[in-house]
Design a protein around this motif. Structure first.
Motif, PDB file in Angstrom:
ATOM      1  N   SER A  10     -16.836   3.552  39.422  1.00 32.66           N
ATOM      2  CA  SER A  10     -15.639   3.846  40.214  1.00 32.66           C
ATOM      3  C   SER A  10     -14.486   3.036  39.643  1.00 32.66           C
ATOM      4  O   SER A  10     -14.586   1.812  39.539  1.00 32.66           O
ATOM      5  CB  SER A  10     -15.846   3.464  41.685  1.00 32.66           C
ATOM      6  N   GLU A  41     -15.633   8.232  39.031  1.00 35.48           N
ATOM      7  CA  GLU A  41     -14.575   8.661  39.935  1.00 35.48           C
ATOM      8  C   GLU A  41     -13.369   7.760  39.726  1.00 35.48           C
ATOM      9  O   GLU A  41     -13.510   6.574  39.382  1.00 35.48           O
ATOM     10  CB  GLU A  41     -15.037   8.596  41.395  1.00 35.48           C
ATOM     11  N   ILE A  43     -10.269   6.290  41.739  1.00 32.83           N
ATOM     12  CA  ILE A  43      -9.698   6.100  43.073  1.00 32.83           C
ATOM     13  C   ILE A  43      -8.316   5.485  42.896  1.00 32.83           C
ATOM     14  O   ILE A  43      -8.175   4.309  42.552  1.00 32.83           O
ATOM     15  CB  ILE A  43     -10.591   5.204  43.938  1.00 32.83           C
ATOM     16  N   ARG A  58      -0.953  13.556  44.039  1.00 33.70           N
ATOM     17  CA  ARG A  58      -1.509  14.764  44.660  1.00 33.70           C
ATOM     18  C   ARG A  58      -1.740  15.854  43.623  1.00 33.70           C
ATOM     19  O   ARG A  58      -2.731  16.597  43.702  1.00 33.70           O
ATOM     20  CB  ARG A  58      -0.561  15.255  45.761  1.00 33.70           C
ATOM     21  N   ALA A  61      -4.941  14.945  41.763  1.00 30.99           N
ATOM     22  CA  ALA A  61      -6.127  15.206  42.581  1.00 30.99           C
ATOM     23  C   ALA A  61      -6.424  16.697  42.678  1.00 30.99           C
ATOM     24  O   ALA A  61      -7.586  17.116  42.749  1.00 30.99           O
ATOM     25  CB  ALA A  61      -5.934  14.612  43.971  1.00 30.99           C
ATOM     26  N   SER A  65     -11.232  16.997  40.230  1.00 32.00           N
ATOM     27  CA  SER A  65     -12.003  16.553  41.394  1.00 32.00           C
ATOM     28  C   SER A  65     -12.491  15.109  41.252  1.00 32.00           C
ATOM     29  O   SER A  65     -12.922  14.502  42.242  1.00 32.00           O
ATOM     30  CB  SER A  65     -13.210  17.472  41.610  1.00 32.00           C
ATOM     31  N   HIS A  66     -12.447  14.575  40.037  1.00 32.43           N
ATOM     32  CA  HIS A  66     -12.837  13.178  39.854  1.00 32.43           C
ATOM     33  C   HIS A  66     -11.770  12.225  40.390  1.00 32.43           C
ATOM     34  O   HIS A  66     -12.049  11.043  40.599  1.00 32.43           O
ATOM     35  CB  HIS A  66     -13.069  12.868  38.366  1.00 32.43           C
ATOM     36  N   LYS A  68      -9.578  10.735  43.192  1.00 36.01           N
ATOM     37  CA  LYS A  68      -9.540  10.585  44.640  1.00 36.01           C
ATOM     38  C   LYS A  68      -8.339   9.717  44.995  1.00 36.01           C
ATOM     39  O   LYS A  68      -8.161   8.636  44.426  1.00 36.01           O
ATOM     40  CB  LYS A  68     -10.833   9.954  45.158  1.00 36.01           C
ATOM     41  N   ILE A  70      -5.921   7.710  47.802  1.00 39.08           N
ATOM     42  CA  ILE A  70      -5.768   7.083  49.114  1.00 39.08           C
ATOM     43  C   ILE A  70      -4.294   6.746  49.279  1.00 39.08           C
ATOM     44  O   ILE A  70      -3.720   6.027  48.455  1.00 39.08           O
ATOM     45  CB  ILE A  70      -6.615   5.801  49.233  1.00 39.08           C
ATOM     46  N   ALA A  88     -13.810   2.269  49.524  1.00 40.88           N
ATOM     47  CA  ALA A  88     -14.054   3.709  49.430  1.00 40.88           C
ATOM     48  C   ALA A  88     -14.927   4.077  48.232  1.00 40.88           C
ATOM     49  O   ALA A  88     -15.373   5.218  48.129  1.00 40.88           O
ATOM     50  CB  ALA A  88     -12.725   4.456  49.334  1.00 40.88           C
TER      51      ALA A  88
END
Length: 335
Positions: A10, A41, A43, A58, A61, A65-66, A68, A70, A88
């Motif tokens: 991550s 992923e 983040i 946005r 994202a 799809s990898h 993410k 916040i 997360a």
């Protein structure tokens, strides 16, 4: 299976007003991670950006799809944004880095390889740092020297955001204020095996640095907090009780000296500063002892109310992986 094998990564990146850097950051991360033989992923935590970074995040994202995202409601600071991303994360290892392209994503495989050698945390050392000498490099060197001497933790560059941390270690570190720079020390305090590696560093291409020489005072105050946490959090009485006993001892010596001067030299007690010192030291000593007892109470509440323990477990063998130590203790008690 080798317990040190890392199957997934991550990458956590706090973002604050980095609209020009975001596409380049994504491309650099994507290029490294897609060629890396691991699940991954990204983040990306938007810390209340006001420059259009949210829209770019946005878009990223939506197409991958990898990625993410916040979005925090306001600018809570790098520690808060990093904590949100770490909590997360769902992969074996959490990698943190800045969103300004000064950290190099190509260092990630090297740091993961170091983790697989058996380390819990690997933190970067920007040995050839590309920053201003007076505003950034000199204060950083002075701060790292002071922190290393104060905490006993050998480190060259505690301010480097590029770190690789096993997820279970990262998620038990509580980050408040600006504690993100002390992650290696806090992890080491919890028994993590740490290593420092030389990493690449680049000059900032876009935007302005959010840090300057003004942060020195905040670092010093945070250092005091960290020193207290790693040495006295479990038993505050060792600090406050010791200071209290020293004050009481000073008060007793001052009182004895006052009486001696009165009896053998007919020195006026009311005009003797030793009498005032005796009274003041005794009062302060009692207050420190009271603070120590309150600290002990607060420490127990910290661990018991939050369900925390003053220890950390590395491995458990022949246990159900879904059962906690406390649950296992209750099962054995019932039996």
């Amino acid at each position: 299976m080798d317990v040190d094998r890392v199957d997934s990564v991550s990458v956590v990146v706090p973002i604050y007003n980095e609209v020009e850097n975001l596409p380049l950051l994504y491309n650099a991360l994507n290029d490294v991670l897609t060629k890396f033989d691991r699940e991954y992923e990204m983040i990306l935590v938007d810390d209340g950006s006001q420059d259009g970074s949210k829209a770019v995040l946005r878009e990223l994202a939506a197409k991958d799809s990898h990625v993410k995202v916040i979005e925090l409601r306001a600018n809570f600071g790098q520690s808060a944004a990093m904590s949100a991303g770490i909590q997360a994360a769902s992969c074996d290892v959490v990698v943190t880095l800045d969103g300004d392209l000064q950290n190099d994503p190509t260092d990630i495989p090297m740091m993961i390889a170091k983790i697989e050698e058996g380390y819990d945390l690997v933190h970067g050392w920007r040995k050839n740092r590309q920053d201003a000498l007076v505003n950034r490099k000199l204060p950083s060197k002075a701060a790292n020297w002071l922190i290393s001497r104060t905490t006993g933790f050998p480190v060259h560059d505690l301010g480097c955001t590029l770190k690789a941390i096993r997820r279970e270690v990262a998620q038990e570190i509580e980050l408040y204020g600006e504690m993100h720079r002390f992650i290696p020390i806090l992890a080491h305090w919890r028994g993590a095996k740490c290593a420092e590696v030389v990493t690449k560093h680049h000059a900032r291409r876009f935007g302005e640095s959010k840090y300057g020489i003004s942060r020195v005072t905040r670092v010093l105050l945070d250092l005091i907090t960290v020193k207290y946490f790693i040495q006295y959090l479990v038993s505050p009485m060792k600090l406050f009780g010791f200071v209290g006993l020293m004050c009481l001892a000073l008060g007793g010596l001052s009182g004895a000296a006052t009486i001696f001067l009165k009896m053998f030299h007919e020195f006026d007690m009311t005009g003797n500063p030793l009498l005032l010192l005796s009274v003041f030291s005794t009062m302060v000593g009692g207050q420190f002892l009271a603070v120590g007892m309150l600290g002990e109470l607060g420490s127990r509440m910290y661990y018991e109310v939050r369900g925390r323990q003053p220890y950390a477990v590395r491995h458990m063998l022949n246990f159900d992986q879904h059962i906690s130590i406390e649950e296992n203790r209750n099962v054995r008690s019932a039996a």
